[in-house]
Design a protein around this motif. Structure first.
Motif, PDB file in Angstrom:
ATOM      1  N   ALA A 100     -22.548  37.360  -3.763  1.00  0.00           N
ATOM      2  CA  ALA A 100     -23.444  37.113  -2.632  1.00  0.00           C
ATOM      3  C   ALA A 100     -23.621  38.377  -1.801  1.00  0.00           C
ATOM      4  CB  ALA A 100     -22.897  35.990  -1.757  1.00  0.00           C
ATOM      5  N   SER A 101     -24.777  38.509  -1.182  1.00  0.00           N
ATOM      6  CA  SER A 101     -25.075  39.693  -0.378  1.00  0.00           C
ATOM      7  C   SER A 101     -24.844  39.477   1.106  1.00  0.00           C
ATOM      8  CB  SER A 101     -26.531  40.122  -0.592  1.00  0.00           C
ATOM      9  OG  SER A 101     -26.748  40.514  -1.921  1.00  0.00           O
ATOM     10  N   GLY A 102     -24.570  38.237   1.509  1.00  0.00           N
ATOM     11  CA  GLY A 102     -24.370  37.987   2.928  1.00  0.00           C
ATOM     12  C   GLY A 102     -23.820  36.605   3.181  1.00  0.00           C
ATOM     13  N   PHE A 103     -23.388  36.389   4.414  1.00  0.00           N
ATOM     14  CA  PHE A 103     -22.762  35.131   4.812  1.00  0.00           C
ATOM     15  C   PHE A 103     -23.111  34.894   6.272  1.00  0.00           C
ATOM     16  CE2 PHE A 103     -19.433  32.530   6.562  1.00  0.00           C
ATOM     17  CZ  PHE A 103     -19.053  31.681   5.538  1.00  0.00           C
ATOM     18  N   LEU A 104     -23.866  33.821   6.546  1.00  0.00           N
ATOM     19  CA  LEU A 104     -24.245  33.501   7.910  1.00  0.00           C
ATOM     20  C   LEU A 104     -23.919  32.050   8.220  1.00  0.00           C
ATOM     21  CD1 LEU A 104     -27.764  35.136   8.418  1.00  0.00           C
ATOM     22  CD2 LEU A 104     -25.609  35.849   9.454  1.00  0.00           C
ATOM     23  N   LEU A 105     -23.594  31.784   9.472  1.00  0.00           N
ATOM     24  CA  LEU A 105     -23.387  30.415   9.915  1.00  0.00           C
ATOM     25  C   LEU A 105     -24.734  29.784  10.237  1.00  0.00           C
ATOM     26  CD1 LEU A 105     -20.279  30.858  12.236  1.00  0.00           C
ATOM     27  CD2 LEU A 105     -20.364  30.403   9.780  1.00  0.00           C
ATOM     28  N   LYS A 106     -24.822  28.467  10.055  1.00  0.00           N
ATOM     29  CA  LYS A 106     -26.093  27.780  10.269  1.00  0.00           C
ATOM     30  C   LYS A 106     -26.513  27.744  11.732  1.00  0.00           C
ATOM     31  CE  LYS A 106     -25.971  24.843   6.176  1.00  0.00           C
ATOM     32  NZ  LYS A 106     -25.914  23.459   5.654  1.00  0.00           N
ATOM     33  N   ASN A 107     -25.569  28.032  12.629  1.00  0.00           N
ATOM     34  CA  ASN A 107     -25.948  28.060  14.048  1.00  0.00           C
ATOM     35  C   ASN A 107     -26.450  29.434  14.477  1.00  0.00           C
ATOM     36  OD1 ASN A 107     -23.617  29.558  14.099  1.00  0.00           O
ATOM     37  ND2 ASN A 107     -22.486  28.225  15.501  1.00  0.00           N
ATOM     38  N   SER A 108     -26.671  30.337  13.522  1.00  0.00           N
ATOM     39  CA  SER A 108     -27.247  31.647  13.851  1.00  0.00           C
ATOM     40  C   SER A 108     -28.657  31.458  14.394  1.00  0.00           C
ATOM     41  CB  SER A 108     -27.301  32.540  12.607  1.00  0.00           C
ATOM     42  OG  SER A 108     -26.011  32.767  12.081  1.00  0.00           O
ATOM     43  N   PRO A 109     -29.064  32.246  15.387  1.00  0.00           N
ATOM     44  CA  PRO A 109     -30.422  32.121  15.923  1.00  0.00           C
ATOM     45  C   PRO A 109     -31.463  32.515  14.889  1.00  0.00           C
ATOM     46  CG  PRO A 109     -29.307  34.046  16.828  1.00  0.00           C
ATOM     47  CD  PRO A 109     -28.271  33.275  16.078  1.00  0.00           C
ATOM     48  N   PRO A 110     -32.682  31.996  15.015  1.00  0.00           N
ATOM     49  CA  PRO A 110     -33.737  32.275  14.029  1.00  0.00           C
ATOM     50  C   PRO A 110     -33.978  33.767  13.794  1.00  0.00           C
ATOM     51  CG  PRO A 110     -34.413  30.494  15.474  1.00  0.00           C
ATOM     52  CD  PRO A 110     -33.135  31.038  16.052  1.00  0.00           C
ATOM     53  N   GLU A 111     -33.954  34.552  14.869  1.00  0.00           N
ATOM     54  CA  GLU A 111     -34.230  35.986  14.697  1.00  0.00           C
ATOM     55  C   GLU A 111     -33.157  36.672  13.864  1.00  0.00           C
ATOM     56  OE1 GLU A 111     -32.376  35.409  18.852  1.00  0.00           O
ATOM     57  OE2 GLU A 111     -33.879  34.423  17.574  1.00  0.00           O
TER      58      GLU A 111
END
Length: 236
Positions: A100-111
């Motif tokens: 995988a190239s990245g890992f973000l939480l679903k509560n990250s802001p749209p921007e």
């Protein structure tokens, strides 16, 4: 246009993500999948540039779906950004291990999400700020679980310049920074990195960073606490 495949078993989240991307300039949603099996099939059919991949799904989870997706992509494999509501180390390590190239939480802001897609599409890697520090510390302190196969990579296959580039990639430097340090062009850096990754059977820049730590190409710097931005550029 950057083509994106959205994968999430919750229809409201999946539809919301797709709507957000369709409204953003320069992005094209080429498909939506409700589980890992469907994601693998759609990725083969649509060949997206980026995949937003949920981790916990029925039938086939996002980790295994990513592994299969990248394994079946003969040319130009997609960049996969893992999305989850769970801020757990084992998910980050597992995501790295399959490329995988990245890992973000679903509560990250749209921007942040939109910037993440642009970033990984351009070949960079990123992690949610809340997990980046712990991820780096785990590797620099030697406490992170192995993210590569049990087979020891043969660094002897690399040229001296390829080793230099791999080492600098492992410190979190971008291609432009590496080019400036080595006094070469960015295109030359990309060539050396791509050749090194091919020789070592790596599928992403993220795996190159992990390998650099696991093989000792990069070690913790003396009397220095790793900063949040050491492994991947942040979006703040």
């Amino acid at each position: 246009m950057t083509s994106v495949l959205v994968v999430d078993d919750q229809i409201l989240i999946r539809a919301g993500l797709a709507a957000l991307l369709r409204a953003a300039p320069g992005l094209e949603v080429v498909g939506e999948a409700a589980d890992g099996d469907e994601a693998v099939s759609l990725a083969a059919a649509t060949r997206p540039d980026v995949v937003l991949m949920d981790i916990r799904m029925p039938r086939l989870d996002g980790i295994e779906a990513t592994r299969r997706m990248l394994a079946q992509a003969r040319q130009a494999p997609p960049k996969v950004v893992m999305l989850t509501t769970f801020d757990l180390d084992e998910y980050v390590f597992a995501a790295l291990s399959v490329g995988a190239s990245g890992f973000l939480l679903k509560n990250s802001p749209p921007e942040r999400l939109l910037a993440a897609i642009d970033m990984v599409a351009a070949g960079d890697m990123l992690f949610a700020p809340s997990v980046t520090r712990r991820l780096i510390e785990a590797y620099t302190q030697g406490s992170g679980p192995a993210c590569l196969s049990s087979e020891v990579p043969n660094l002897g296959l690399l040229t001296g310049r390829e080793l230099q580039v791999m080492r600098l990639v492992g410190t979190g430097m971008a291609n432009a920074e590496i080019a400036a340090q080595l006094v070469v062009s960015e295109a030359t850096v990309k060539t050396h990195l791509n050749r090194a990754m091919a020789k070592l059977n790596l599928t992403s820049r993220a795996q190159a960073v992990v390998l650099a730590y696991e093989t000792g190409l990069v070690t913790a710097r003396a009397n220095r606490t790793p900063e949040v931005g050491d492994l991947a550029p942040e979006l703040d």
